[in-house]
Design a protein around this motif. Sequence first.
Motif, PDB file in Angstrom:
ATOM      1  N   ALA A  65      28.503  42.320  45.731  1.00 52.60           N
ATOM      2  CA  ALA A  65      27.843  43.129  46.760  1.00 52.60           C
ATOM      3  C   ALA A  65      26.434  42.623  47.042  1.00 52.60           C
ATOM      4  CB  ALA A  65      27.796  44.587  46.315  1.00 52.60           C
ATOM      5  N   THR A  66      25.956  41.683  46.241  1.00 52.51           N
ATOM      6  CA  THR A  66      24.681  41.009  46.516  1.00 52.51           C
ATOM      7  C   THR A  66      24.992  39.781  47.357  1.00 52.51           C
ATOM      8  OG1 THR A  66      23.765  41.761  44.405  1.00 52.51           O
ATOM      9  CG2 THR A  66      22.635  39.940  45.511  1.00 52.51           C
ATOM     10  N   GLU A  67      24.954  39.955  48.679  1.00 51.40           N
ATOM     11  CA  GLU A  67      25.382  38.893  49.589  1.00 51.40           C
ATOM     12  C   GLU A  67      24.297  37.827  49.713  1.00 51.40           C
ATOM     13  OE1 GLU A  67      25.602  42.209  50.360  1.00 51.40           O
ATOM     14  OE2 GLU A  67      27.304  42.585  51.689  1.00 51.40           O
ATOM     15  N   ALA A  68      24.542  36.697  49.129  1.00 49.65           N
ATOM     16  CA  ALA A  68      23.615  35.564  49.221  1.00 49.65           C
ATOM     17  C   ALA A  68      24.096  34.651  50.344  1.00 49.65           C
ATOM     18  CB  ALA A  68      23.569  34.806  47.904  1.00 49.65           C
ATOM     19  N   GLU A  79      21.996  41.601  55.290  1.00 50.56           N
ATOM     20  CA  GLU A  79      20.841  40.712  55.213  1.00 50.56           C
ATOM     21  C   GLU A  79      21.031  39.755  54.032  1.00 50.56           C
ATOM     22  OE1 GLU A  79      18.595  38.908  56.145  1.00 50.56           O
ATOM     23  OE2 GLU A  79      16.658  39.933  56.205  1.00 50.56           O
ATOM     24  N   ASP A  80      20.400  38.597  54.099  1.00 47.84           N
ATOM     25  CA  ASP A  80      20.469  37.643  52.997  1.00 47.84           C
ATOM     26  C   ASP A  80      19.780  38.214  51.756  1.00 47.84           C
ATOM     27  OD1 ASP A  80      20.760  34.977  51.713  1.00 47.84           O
ATOM     28  OD2 ASP A  80      18.568  35.039  51.831  1.00 47.84           O
ATOM     29  N   GLN A  81      20.409  38.023  50.602  1.00 47.35           N
ATOM     30  CA  GLN A  81      19.835  38.461  49.336  1.00 47.35           C
ATOM     31  C   GLN A  81      19.774  37.302  48.339  1.00 47.35           C
ATOM     32  OE1 GLN A  81      21.454  42.483  48.098  1.00 47.35           O
ATOM     33  NE2 GLN A  81      22.706  42.172  49.939  1.00 47.35           N
ATOM     34  N   SER A  82      19.463  36.114  48.852  1.00 40.91           N
ATOM     35  CA  SER A  82      19.422  34.911  48.037  1.00 40.91           C
ATOM     36  C   SER A  82      18.145  34.821  47.219  1.00 40.91           C
ATOM     37  CB  SER A  82      19.507  33.673  48.933  1.00 40.91           C
ATOM     38  OG  SER A  82      20.730  33.601  49.608  1.00 40.91           O
ATOM     39  N   ASP A  83      18.141  33.865  46.299  1.00 40.41           N
ATOM     40  CA  ASP A  83      16.912  33.527  45.595  1.00 40.41           C
ATOM     41  C   ASP A  83      15.936  32.817  46.522  1.00 40.41           C
ATOM     42  OD1 ASP A  83      17.828  34.628  43.236  1.00 40.41           O
ATOM     43  OD2 ASP A  83      18.668  32.734  42.508  1.00 40.41           O
ATOM     44  N   TYR A  84      16.449  32.237  47.606  1.00 44.34           N
ATOM     45  CA  TYR A  84      15.573  31.642  48.623  1.00 44.34           C
ATOM     46  C   TYR A  84      14.845  32.776  49.342  1.00 44.34           C
ATOM     47  CZ  TYR A  84      17.116  26.741  48.593  1.00 44.34           C
ATOM     48  OH  TYR A  84      17.342  25.438  48.257  1.00 44.34           O
TER      49      TYR A  84
END
Length: 328
Positions: A131-134, A171-176
């Motif tokens: 569910a953490t969409e990267a 929305e993006d949830q990346s480390d970026y």
Amino acid sequence: MLVAVATSCSPDTPEAYLAPVASEEKVIQDNTQVFDPKVDILFVVDNSGSMGAHQGNLSRNVAKFTSIFTKSSVLDYNIGIVTTDMSGGGWGSSRACCGQLVGSTRVVNKNTLNADVILARNFLVGTSGSATEAVFDPVAAALNPTNLAGWNSGFYRQDASLVVIFMTDAEDQSDYENPQSLYNFLLNLKKGKASSILAFGVIVPTKDTMSCARDDGRTPAKIERFLGMVQNSKNNIMNICDPDYGTRLANMAKDIVDKVGNIIYLDRAPALDSIHVFYGSAELPEDFETGWSFDPKKNAIVLGSKINWSSQPSGSRVKVSYTAAKFD
């Protein structure tokens, strides 16, 4: 005769004006350029719980996307798909993740038998992902040296344009943290050639007027900032709930063809009456739709949208011959 090979993309300063040369000017060089356009297309498909219907919509309409390449261009394409799941495991476990291309056929190209059937299946990546969409992280992971030398081997080509297509309702949830970081990564990958990077977003835009549900309730500000950095930023966002989904996908493919597969930037300013364009053994007419036209502002040959690409054997190439002249 000197032979120069044209790249599939524009120079980084495509607006530079090179005036065409009148035929009475002194000819100083004959030129032949072989047009060999290539593009690697990476889809990043959200595989979280809310994406079942959206994946199905993409799967059903994939032929409208690929048909633009097969009918409208000599474009040599690779298509691969990764998911937004970066939680670990990968295809050796219960779900796809971590920038690994999905499917038993991971890289689909113009030589792939039943390509549309395979892509339609590959786009159904499931809804059991994190569910953490990267959105950004899988792109960098897919294109890192380890994956390119291993699981994703055969997808990325240095001399090809790179197209990234995000498909998510979140929305993006990346480390970026900063979209600029991903753009810089891609720019470095393409050795500073910004014209080789295109991107599209199939998202729920901030200015959504369709009341399309957002999975995490947030607007995709980071994704939109990244999409605003690339060369095709003027019209590269599509609403994931668009009722005209198939047509919009086809338009996206057409935009890729127009920017990568149908324009040949000449190395020299040509004498106008010396230009000849060949596809295989056939000479193409000077015609805006069924042949070619010359754009003096870009010093480029533009191929028409109605060329019969099936008229020559598979693998035939486009060549441009012309004479260049000296300005006194």
